[in-house]
Design an enzyme around this catalytic site. Structure first.
Site, PDB file in Angstrom:
ATOM      1  N   GLY A  81      -1.501   7.815   6.950  1.00 61.24           N
ATOM      2  CA  GLY A  81      -1.227   9.171   7.882  1.00 61.24           C
ATOM      3  C   GLY A  81       0.171   9.430   7.676  1.00 61.24           C
ATOM      4  CG  ASP A 102      -2.429   1.548   0.988  1.00 63.60           C
ATOM      5  OD1 ASP A 102      -3.337   0.903   1.355  1.00 63.60           O
ATOM      6  OD2 ASP A 102      -2.061   2.357   1.911  1.00 63.60           O
ATOM      7  CG  ASN A 148      -2.416  -7.517   1.604  1.00 65.04           C
ATOM      8  OD1 ASN A 148      -1.372  -7.076   1.973  1.00 65.04           O
ATOM      9  ND2 ASN A 148      -3.186  -8.383   2.264  1.00 65.04           N
ATOM     10  CG  ASN A 182      -0.068  -4.885   8.706  1.00 71.58           C
ATOM     11  OD1 ASN A 182       0.425  -5.857   8.324  1.00 71.58           O
ATOM     12  ND2 ASN A 182      -0.732  -3.875   7.766  1.00 71.58           N
ATOM     13  CB  CYS A 248     -10.526   2.661  15.831  1.00 69.62           C
ATOM     14  SG  CYS A 248     -10.854   4.336  16.514  1.00 69.62           S
TER      15      CYS A 248
END
Length: 402
Positions: A81, A102, A148, A182, A248
């Site tokens: 986002g 990503d 990742n 995160n 969520c």
């Protein structure tokens, strides 16, 4: 007229190709309405110039040399986002190079946020973003990594990409932007930037989607992410255990867009050297509150590289502030026709009714001294008030005698 079988097969093949091409190109058909590359940014005000509004910042004395942005490389970790909107803004601003990290895919659940479109669902976020960004501005060099960064092997790849992926080959990027959701990824970015001594911005939006923040981290100078970690990090809690099935985080495109706007605005100020870059800027949507602060590094930080950067920063010579001495300028006018004199600010006020001469500061003198009263008392004319029952004739006679 009926078609032959060969003709029908050719038509079907062409239709299939038209459907597959947008998927292979990140969901964007780049063959339509694209533009050619622009070799140099121009300030010419014409409808066909994509940089005229940006170059106008020079004419308005906001930026000295806007075209320097083409020499800058920025790494964006997290193309969600905030990250996708950040990449979109920097691409439209004409950044020289973007490196995207990503490992997630575009989902229909992402459509409440900006940038991605439904036909890109199922594609990797970096592929979808890269194709769209290339279509928006083909002048920007875009590099994509679909992995990742928190795994051991991929962390080394990430470290190499940000330290060798600058605009000039072998040079580090100018800035790293954290747009992840995160704490594990934030700690990985923090460790990498502390190790390679790279400045970076941390950003985020709250779980309830009504607040966000950006933080500019300069290793050794300001607090790193490990200097004042969130409770989840400080207590070594596994974030995965906090997630519940069917639950969520909330997400608003407004909060995402505002946070991304603050982030890109400060990135531009840092890269192009104008304005003041905020060390920490928060946003509370419920009260439209924008707190600002600066966080000092923690001398007991758990990150050993952060402690090394702190020692290096303290060992740097501090800039010497030279006080400018006022030159003894000659008076502008040689004559003083009106007798104007300067009076010190701490000079006592002059009481016009007082007969005493006030004391003034050294080097000053009174411009005017009140004359002393004569010792001879003047004759005072005593006027008696007429009685209350005096007639009009008596009053007129009294006035004539005055």
């Amino acid at each position: 007229m009926p078609y032959a079988i060969d003709e029908l097969q050719e038509i079907i093949g062409n239709l299939r190709t038209e459907l597959v091409e947008p998927i292979d190109s990140g969901g964007v058909n780049n063959t339509r309405l694209g533009r050619d590359r622009v070799e140099r940014m121009s300030a010419e005000v014409v409808d066909s110039n994509p940089y005229s509004r940006l170059m106008a910042l020079q004419r308005m004395n906001i930026v000295k040399d806007y075209e320097r942005i083409r020499d800058k490389a920025v790494a964006i970790v997290g193309v969600g986002g905030v990250g996708s909107v950040t990449a979109d803004m920097l691409t439209r601003c004409g950044i020289g190079k973007l490196i995207l990290f990503d490992y997630d895919k575009v989902e229909l659940a992402n459509m409440n946020r900006l940038f991605f479109t439904p036909n890109q669902a199922g594609l990797s976020k970096v592929a979808a973003a890269g194709a769209t960004l290339n279509f928006i501005n083909p002048d920007v060099e875009i590099e994509m990594f679909n992995f990742n960064i928190t795994t051991v092997d991929n962390f080394d790849r990430f470290l190499n990409a940000i330290s060798q992926g600058g605009r000039i080959a072998g040079q580090p990027v100018d800035l790293v932007l954290s747009c992840v959701d995160n704490f594990e990824a934030r700690m990985a970015i923090n460790a990498a930037c502390n190790e390679r001594n790279l400045n970076w911005f941390e950003s985020g939006v709250s779980e309830n989607a009504v607040s966000g923040h950006i933080q500019f981290i300069r290793p050794g100078d300001t607090a790193c992410f490990a200097c004042a970690p969130p409770l989840v990090v400080a207590e070594n809690i596994d974030e995965k255990t906090l997630k519940k099935e069917g639950v969520c985080a909330a997400s608003l495109p407004t909060t995402m867009g505002i946070t991304a706007g603050f982030l890109v605005q400060n990135v531009l100020k840092y890269l192009l050297n104008f304005g003041e870059v905020s060390d920490y800027l928060g946003y509370n949507a419920l009260s439209d509150f924008f707190p600002k602060m600066t966080l000092k590094p923690n001398p007991q930080c758990d990150d050993s590289n952060c402690l090394v950067r702190q020692m290096e920063f303290q060992a740097k010579p501090k800039p010497v502030v030279v006080e400018e001495k006022a030159d003894n300028e000659e008076p502008l006018h040689a004559t003083n026709e009106w007798g104007i004199e300067l009076v010190a600010e701490n000079a006592p006020e002059i009481n016009p009714t007082s007969t005493e001469t006030p004391v003034v500061g050294e080097g000053l003198k009174l411009a005017y001294e009140a004359p002393e009263k004569s010792s001879e008392t003047s004759e005072e004319t005593v006027t008696t008030a007429p009685p209350d029952d005096a007639s009009l004739e008596d009053l007129m006679a009294q006035m004539k005698s005055m």
